[in-house]
Design a protein around this motif. Structure first.
Motif, short mmCIF file in Angstrom:
data_model
loop_
_atom_site.label_atom_id
_atom_site.label_comp_id
_atom_site.label_asym_id
_atom_site.label_seq_id
_atom_site.Cartn_x
_atom_site.Cartn_y
_atom_site.Cartn_z
N TYR A 380 -10.65 26.89 -34.81
CA TYR A 380 -9.93 26.92 -33.55
C TYR A 380 -9.85 25.46 -33.07
N PRO A 381 -11.21 24.53 -32.85
CA PRO A 381 -10.75 23.43 -32.46
C PRO A 381 -9.72 22.86 -32.42
N THR A 384 -6.37 26.54 -32.71
CA THR A 384 -5.97 27.83 -31.59
C THR A 384 -5.83 26.67 -30.45
N ALA A 385 -6.90 25.91 -30.09
CA ALA A 385 -7.01 24.71 -28.73
C ALA A 385 -5.71 23.92 -28.60
N TYR A 387 -2.85 24.45 -27.09
CA TYR A 387 -2.41 25.16 -26.86
C TYR A 387 -1.11 24.57 -26.46
N ILE A 454 -11.03 19.85 -27.63
CA ILE A 454 -11.65 20.28 -26.73
C ILE A 454 -12.06 19.60 -25.06
#
Lengths: 713, 713
Positions: A380-381, A384-385, A387, A454
């Motif tokens: 996810y880093p 999904t991150a 965005y 992040i």
């Protein structure tokens, strides 16, 4: 020797490695792609790919947490359709194959492959395979086999069937694909001249039918003498979950004619001509040819990272589509651009669910990599991150609308996507005090540059979110009825406006440039001088935590926003370009095209040209070393951006088409074709002139090199 | 009824769930642990655990990158040693078991279990199993079986053997363990009265021998009448990779005597007595009893997160040891504290390799979770990024030295660890300008609070790194010869000093408190009011990205540093406590003990007591709902910290022992025993008095409630 810029042959390439050639000479039509395998001894990567035909499997995590992507979606490598089995009259197989040449005619969409084929006794025959793929009735592939004697004479036995070995290997390299062990193959028809195979996936519950038919028996023994043996096989590749029919199907010649007609029209509206460098022009033609071949055209599919040329990246769709590929289609083939948007609309329900999973009450969050709309990334880093994909999709709608003026698509699809992504930003971000002002911030996000993750207030992400809200406000204002139907009220419009204006954009006053994120310039610069050449790409040689704690870019990030919005002074842009260029490794194939286009805009002609040369031939010179797994489709689109937006200076600002002559010194002339609000334009650039002509459509005002002109036929 | 505070019985517990009781009544000696299984029908979690006996398997990643942990290390669940098979004279098995009571005598280390056992016909017998484990000659476990009639009379057939079914299940819950399918079991001895089994792991290449011997035949048929049948079985659990011997082994009575003697000594030097709450005192005794049982004592093993009571967290060692468990040992049983440090020394070579893998040229980076020294965590943002483990290990050496004054351990082991961890910080961090000053920063780190990750300048991390360098400077100065031998020169000493002084500590001037990281206070506070109770612990109901973008703490972070260093004003500490308390969920079992100790120090007596009550009985009331998987050993240690450092106000500052009376109102009196530089001290607290007495050793100056006193025998 005159070399034609729309013919690609073996000697235009650096490598004859079979898997590499399979990717390069793959042919496709947005629905199905066939890798250019050796029909006698295909490689393990040979096969057929259908856009969106995938199998699922559970993602296995070393350590799992709430909301992680649940299932892999893996594009299926279907049986190779080119393969043929040939025996001599003693039952010895002609198994050794020597590739003599390949020749892809991109003006007509015809691929010729020439082989010398021998058995264990050293007796030889020649095989020419001509393949062509129907572009409109897109289920049909024509295969013409010509076998001639090359020493061996006598009977030969031919077997044409589906090749069912599954050889895709599992791999830890995220850029490859994974093996599938849950496919079922059933013959639904098996006659002398016709075969049909049904392929079913166990987990994703999809099926697909493939057929073969011929004007001769598919298993036959023929006498090979001085006359060549010629026969046609038509392969049929059905739509997902639908049966195929082998009756009233086209002949090889039918398919060929349709292909010639399709590509003729294509080049008429998409041509890019470079005068003074035929090799380069061929490379560009190759890029556009493959880009067009890759794009799903039915509103249910999109363009995977490798198109239909290979199973790398598992056939997933990324932001690549919207930011690297869609510009080409918006400007040359808007109906494909519209269908790419319709695909995003079709997965909007999944995006709404994903927003909820990420703890955002309202709005939609598109999955970073997906086929069916669900997130398929296990890390996810860097997925999904990111965005920003939401705003990237909104941007592609903006661009499409800006180029075409097509209000219908906005009303039926675009507005809802723009609205739901805008709602996401509003509910995802939060106000925070920065320099005594309440600013709207986005925390713990990852920008396009995957060598950071992040972070807080990534410039690109925030700038794109600001755009997304601005575009939503504009569409709500311009389409009030549709907006109301979608639940927008005055309060929401006011909230969008307030937040649009309050979004924080990191700027470093001392350096006078935009900062990639809140803390980027506090970090040390990557120790480039201590980094041996073989340690690139860095991601294969350093832990993510090592990369993250330095200033080092995999690709354009802040500069990409500068390119898109053209909203900072030239002075600042020069400083910014210079700063970020020094810390960018271009380890992503998406990087150089944007650097090229920005350099061209800045008048840095040599730099623009140098970046362009790398981006133009990424696959033809196998720059990244992994063309085996498929072509870098986003990069093909990027090379078009570098030409048209960079050298050609094409931009739309305030509803006006801008053209700026940034032609590189190396070229005498350049011609491009683009569409603009229903018109087809031809633009000729020379070192000291730009000529714009309307091929079809009404006259229009255009800003050429800063001067407003009315252009006509 | 008088209830003894060192006897734990069934009716002291909330649950009689078999797996829960197996954990609670497990007995161990730092080398081997036996879960308190039902000997007739053991649960799937029953079994034997040997500290450090693990198997490896490949970690499978959805998406892998350079430097990720390669292999799982999974503690092996060895055959259950308590099980016995009993048949009636007709060959029907006594298979139904009803637990009547259990009774753990913590003053002597003896566990009694009482069962009513019946066959399918409903005929019953009684079984009492008494088990005791040798603490010094730690391979031996005594099992005494007493079988009496309870309706059934006649012959019974007994079979005592190893139970070889492997039932540990795979699970996605990171707090559990994973199944192992690569164990090999071979009988190396199988006679009437003796059996020996060799267990070999396929991948980690370890072996372990277990033996059983008895004063009777292990398979026997006996006549059960009015007299009970009593016989002993001794189980032997060897050292890793070493053969066992069954000759000259102790009897049940030998083991029992040794156990009684061991626990007598233990309580003499570790006693905590609470007057006025027997239940609570029993809970504390339980905690200390199990903590002592868990600790590896051979310098090659450590204390796993679940001790030897269960296979949760795969038997891995974490920072839990140094920050939660080691204080108890340093103050009550320094030789165990020393052995825990020696274990860290034994894996220093792996830590040096890990630093290299993380791109840090010099120094050592300890693995976040490990048995063999290699990183075994598959999720680096909450593991490898918790670089603070390096300083935590250095701190445990500092604490040990402060309490014991043992220079030998510093010279032989401690200095090198402190030096190599200090070197890590120097090479990992970087100077950056903050408020016009050059400050030394650590980017992209994760602190103890796992509800944030990949942040810059985490307060705890930076404060601990500063300590680590300060301690290195002190040791280099105090032990110049040893430092020189380890390659320290003046330049390095100067560098350590400079960086120690330059490390940045985030402080928010407006709030007047330390900030958890550079951007923590910019983030919104978690919407606690919108969070239903059943959504705790948050990590099971929210994506990490959702947690990360809010101010919300899983556990003490900045406050933990405040607790350790006691270096901020009381005024600031009150503000800080208040601020962080409001955003802490205590979703980690490590949280409440530190809040309790700090509250006690601040004079917040009721708050301190309330936090303490939760931490004191975490397992006895199954607060986290997962005691099934094993005890929360760090929390056991935390409860001792809350008592001794919190209520007892014990601290060492500037080489002086401080004692502060923070006794809760609920207690009449409290007595504790601790060691200090070779002395054994007894401290009696009452509501208005503190009495310190030396049990053994020389007089010493102690600061009691702010007054310096000389304490004597």
């Amino acid at each position: 020797m005159i070399k034609l810029s729309k013919i690609l042959k073996l000697d235009d390439l650096k490598s004859t490695q079979p898997e590499y050639l399979e990717s390069i000479f793959s042919i496709a039509n947005g629905h199905v792609g066939i890798r250019a395998s050796d029909p006698i001894s295909p490689s393990g990567n040979a096969g057929t790919i259908v856009n969106g035909f995938y199998e699922e499997s559970n993602i296995i995590y070393g350590e799992k947490a709430y909301g992680y992507a649940e299932k892999n979606q893996t594009i299926v490598k279907l049986p190779d359709l080119r393969q043929i089995i040939i025996y001599d009259e003693n039952g010895n197989r002609f198994i050794h194959s020597q590739l003599l040449d390949m020749s892809l005619d991109m003006s007509r969409g015809i691929l010729h492959s020439f082989y010398k084929v021998s058995n264990d006794k050293g007796e030889s025959i020649r095989l020419v395979l001509t393949s062509v793929i129907n572009q409109d009735k897109n289920q049909f592939i024509g295969l013409r086999y010509e076998i001639s004697s090359d020493g061996y004479a006598g009977n030969i036995k031919l077997i044409k069937d589906f090749e069912l070995s599954e050889t895709t290997q599992n791999s830890d390299d995220p850029r490859k694909s994974r093996g599938i062990k849950t496919l079922k193959y059933d013959y639904v028809l098996n006659s002398k001249k016709q075969k049909a195979l049904k392929v079913t996936t166990d987990n994703s519950n999809l099926s697909l039918e493939m057929g073969l038919y011929s004007n001769v028996d598919l298993n036959q023994t023929l006498s090979l003498n001085s006359d060549p043996i010629v026969f046609d096989v038509i392969a049929v590749v059905g739509d997902i979950n639908e049966a195929i029919s082998l009756t009233n199907s086209p002949s090889f010649e039918d398919i060929k004619e349709e292909s010639i007609s399709f590509w003729g029209k294509f080049w008429n509206q998409s041509e890019v001509k470079i005068y003074g460098d035929d090799d380069l022009n061929r490379a560009i033609h190759f890029n556009l040819y493959q880009l067009e071949s890759s794009a799903g055209r039915n509103g249910k599919t999109n363009i995977s990272a490798k198109g239909l040329s290979g199973v790398g990246y598992e056939g997933h769709y990324f932001w690549d589509t919207e930011m690297y590929m869609a510009p080409f289609f918006a400007y040359t083939n808007p109906s494909i651009a519209a269908n790419l948007i319709k695909y995003r609309y079709s997965i909007l329900p999944e995006a709404k669910k994903r927003a909820q999973t990420l703890g955002v009450k309202d709005g939609a969050l598109y999955s970073w990599r997906t086929i069916n709309g669900k997130e398929a990334s296990a890390y996810y880093p860097a997925s999904t991150a990111q965005y920003h994909i939401d705003a990237d999709i909104a941007y592609s709608i903006y661009r499409y609308f800006d180029v075409t003026g097509d209000e219908r698509l906005i009303k039926d699809y675009g507005l809802e996507i723009v609205l739901e992504t805008a709602r996401f930003w509003v509910n995802f971000g939060s106000f925070s005090e920065i320099n005594n002002q309440q600013k709207f911030c986005f925390f713990d996000v990852t920008g396009p540059d995957e060598y950071s993750a992040i972070v807080n207030n990534n410039y690109y992400t925030n700038r794109m979110a600001k755009f997304n809200l601005a575009f939503a406000v504009k569409l709500i204002t311009d389409f009030p009825e549709e907006a109301k139907r979608l639940g927008v009220d005055t309060d929401e419009l006011n909230e969008f406006t307030t937040i649009r204006d309050a979004i924080y954009l990191p700027f470093d006053a001392q350096k006078g440039i935009n900062e990639q994120d809140d803390s980027y310039f506090k970090k040390p610069i990557w120790p480039f001088e201590d980094t041996p050449k073989q340690n690139y790409p860095l991601l294969l040689h350093y832990h993510p935590l090592t990369l993250y704690r330095y200033q080092v870019n995999k690709q354009a990030d802040t500069l990409f926003a500068d390119f898109l919005f053209d909203d900072i002074s030239k002075e600042q842009l020069i400083k910014e370009f210079d700063y970020y260029e020094r810390i960018t490794t271009h380890d992503s194939s998406l990087s150089r095209s944007i650097f090229s286009a920005l350099a061209a805009r800045l008048g840095l002609k040599e730099k623009a040209y140098s970046y362009f040369l790398d981006t133009a031939k990424t696959d033809l010179i196998d720059l990244q070393g992994n063309t085996n797994d498929g072509l870098h489709i986003a990069n093909l689109g990027g090379s078009w951006i570098a030409i048209v937006a960079g050298f050609g200076g094409v931009q739309i600002k305030n509803n006006m088409l801008y053209i700026q002559n940034n032609l590189p010194n190396a070229w005498d002339k350049m011609s491009i074709r683009i569409q603009y609000k229903g018109r087809l334009l031809n633009i000729d650039y020379s070192q000291d002139d730009v000529q714009v002509k309307i091929i079809s459509g009404d006259p229009v005002n255009v800003m050429i090199n800063g001067v407003k002109s009315t252009v006509k036929k």
